[in-house]
Design a protein around this motif. Structure first.
Motif, mmCIF file in Angstrom:
data_model
loop_
_atom_site.group_PDB
_atom_site.id
_atom_site.type_symbol
_atom_site.label_atom_id
_atom_site.label_comp_id
_atom_site.label_asym_id
_atom_site.label_seq_id
_atom_site.Cartn_x
_atom_site.Cartn_y
_atom_site.Cartn_z
ATOM 1 N N ALA A 125 48.843 -1.155 47.442
ATOM 2 C CA ALA A 125 48.947 -2.578 47.753
ATOM 3 C C ALA A 125 47.651 -3.113 48.336
ATOM 4 N N ASN A 126 46.913 -2.277 49.048
ATOM 5 C CA ASN A 126 45.633 -2.716 49.616
ATOM 6 C C ASN A 126 44.528 -2.761 48.571
ATOM 7 N N GLY A 127 44.539 -1.828 47.648
ATOM 8 C CA GLY A 127 43.555 -1.798 46.568
ATOM 9 C C GLY A 127 44.266 -1.615 45.235
ATOM 10 N N TRP A 128 44.405 -2.690 44.499
ATOM 11 C CA TRP A 128 45.231 -2.679 43.287
ATOM 12 C C TRP A 128 44.732 -1.679 42.258
ATOM 13 N N PHE A 129 43.426 -1.529 42.139
ATOM 14 C CA PHE A 129 42.847 -0.612 41.152
ATOM 15 C C PHE A 129 42.323 0.664 41.801
ATOM 16 N N ASP A 143 36.284 -1.116 46.799
ATOM 17 C CA ASP A 143 37.461 -1.634 46.113
ATOM 18 C C ASP A 143 37.130 -1.858 44.635
ATOM 19 N N VAL A 144 37.790 -1.124 43.756
ATOM 20 C CA VAL A 144 37.504 -1.224 42.323
ATOM 21 C C VAL A 144 37.922 -2.583 41.783
ATOM 22 N N TYR A 145 39.037 -3.113 42.267
ATOM 23 C CA TYR A 145 39.491 -4.427 41.796
ATOM 24 C C TYR A 145 38.466 -5.510 42.132
ATOM 25 N N ALA A 146 37.956 -5.489 43.351
ATOM 26 C CA ALA A 146 36.952 -6.480 43.737
ATOM 27 C C ALA A 146 35.681 -6.314 42.907
ATOM 28 N N ARG A 147 35.305 -5.082 42.638
ATOM 29 C CA ARG A 147 34.098 -4.854 41.851
ATOM 30 C C ARG A 147 34.286 -5.300 40.395
ATOM 31 N N VAL A 148 35.476 -5.116 39.854
ATOM 32 C CA VAL A 148 35.733 -5.579 38.496
ATOM 33 C C VAL A 148 35.648 -7.102 38.422
ATOM 34 N N ILE A 149 36.216 -7.780 39.417
ATOM 35 C CA ILE A 149 36.169 -9.244 39.426
ATOM 36 C C ILE A 149 34.737 -9.739 39.588
ATOM 37 N N LEU A 203 37.996 -16.299 44.754
ATOM 38 C CA LEU A 203 39.348 -16.801 44.555
ATOM 39 C C LEU A 203 40.271 -15.724 43.999
ATOM 40 N N PHE A 204 39.701 -14.756 43.284
ATOM 41 C CA PHE A 204 40.504 -13.714 42.664
ATOM 42 C C PHE A 204 40.500 -12.424 43.479
ATOM 43 N N ALA A 205 39.411 -12.174 44.203
ATOM 44 C CA ALA A 205 39.291 -10.926 44.967
ATOM 45 C C ALA A 205 38.603 -11.222 46.291
ATOM 46 N N PRO A 206 39.365 -11.390 47.371
ATOM 47 C CA PRO A 206 38.738 -11.671 48.662
ATOM 48 C C PRO A 206 38.064 -10.458 49.290
ATOM 49 N N GLY A 207 38.237 -9.277 48.701
ATOM 50 C CA GLY A 207 37.648 -8.075 49.275
ATOM 51 C C GLY A 207 36.148 -7.981 49.052
ATOM 52 N N ASP A 208 35.539 -6.939 49.631
ATOM 53 C CA ASP A 208 34.101 -6.690 49.534
ATOM 54 C C ASP A 208 33.838 -5.812 48.314
ATOM 55 N N ALA A 209 32.944 -6.278 47.438
ATOM 56 C CA ALA A 209 32.642 -5.534 46.215
ATOM 57 C C ALA A 209 31.428 -4.633 46.360
#
Length: 322
Positions: free
Chosen positions: A91-95, A103-109, A71-77
């Motif tokens: 914009a594609n990868g916030w972090f 994707d750092v944002y997806a991995r953090v989530i 729900l917070f990060a639809p990307g692949d972690a």
């Protein structure tokens, strides 16, 4: 004829109070509010504390992140593309992206799940084992108390980090080939083994202070069994310190899991956790500081949230701090 007395007015059936007695009760509103217990008073105090609402809101967000990370990060972690290696935030990868293009944002989530699950299960196991040992030790006394206390002293004397390193390097060393569940289970077991003596001492002291109370003596005199006394009288009145300590301990275990993962003896890939991310990103901190900053910021926020909640609960349950 003399005026009737107050006693005759109250005791005589069908008698009506005089007009002079009406003002005495006119200004006193009748309240149907039921008397509150310890938890009711604590909840009333907690609702007035902004610190409680802030910490509780953050904890709910972290729990939702752990339960429903998509729900917070639809990307692949887990998977990434080397063409995006160490790309800056966009914009594609916030972090931004790490050295493997993930994707750092997806991995953090997604990293919140492993850290929080390990911490919560470790706290539950620690409270269950340490609380049970503390109740038995404090209520039975005698040689049972002496034996359990000496066993707790042995584990209490083990340095936490050193003991965890020894346990995890023995069962989760390089080449062990453990699965995700096995790795998390070993970390949880090591935290429980090294932490239950503190809970045991806390519960034992609460039981020793409570077991000679009048209501315990009365229940024993009325023939109540040991199990009923413990479950119905001792346990409800000794849970407050454990509730406070358990809340704070969740934050401490999140930090402990991250520390062990950072040292390379805790959770390992393919598990995603904040400690692993900090360990992987430390080599590129000058080139891409976000690899360390973002997971560390989430880690610190999660730890502080549970610690602040524990402090709020402690102040609400302790009458001396109100």
């Amino acid at each position: 004829m003399s005026d009737p007395s107050t006693a005759s007015i109250v005791s005589t059936p069908g008698a009506h109070p005089t007009d002079s007695a009406a003002p005495a009760t006119a200004g006193q509103p009748q309240s149907n509010e039921k008397p509150r217990g310890l938890l009711g008073d604590a909840w009333r105090d907690l609702r007035r504390k902004p610190l409680f609402w802030i910490s509780a809101t953050l904890i709910v967000i972290f729990l939702l992140m752990a339960a429903f990370p998509s729900l917070f990060a639809p990307g692949d972690a887990v998977n990434g593309s080397l063409s995006r290696s160490l790309d800056k935030p966009s914009a594609n990868g916030w972090f931004g992206y790490d050295v493997q293009g993930r994707d750092v944002y997806a991995r953090v989530i997604y990293g919140a799940r492993a850290s929080i699950v390990v911490a919560v299960l470790s706290v539950m196991g620690t409270l269950l084992i340490g609380g049970t040992m503390g109740i038995i030790s404090g209520y039975r006394g005698g040689w049972v108390d002496a034996l359990l206390s000496r066993i707790a002293d042995v584990f209490f004397g083990l340095p936490f980090v050193l003991g965890a390193i020894v346990i995890l390097t023995t069962f989760n060393g390089s080449g062990a080939g453990n699965s995700k569940a096995q790795i998390m289970g070993l970390v949880i077991a090591s935290l429980i083994v090294l932490s239950w003596p503190v809970v045991m001492r806390l519960m034992r002291s609460s039981v020793l202070a409570t077991k000679e109370a009048d209501y315990i003596v009365a229940a024993r005199a009325l023939g109540a069994g040991t199990g009923r006394i413990i479950l119905k009288h001792l346990l409800p009145n000794c849970l407050a310190p454990l509730l406070v300590y358990g809340t704070i301990m969740v934050g401490s275990f999140i930090g402990a899991e991250a520390t062990l993962s950072f040292l390379g003896v805790g959770l390992k890939s393919p598990v995603v956790s904040w400690g692993i991310m900090i360990s992987d990103g430390q080599q590129f901190v000058r080139v891409a500081p976000g690899l360390v900053f973002f997971p560390a910021a989430f880690l610190v926020t999660a730890v502080l949230s549970f610690v602040m909640l524990g402090e709020s609960v402690r102040e609400a349950l302790d009458p001396k701090l109100r």
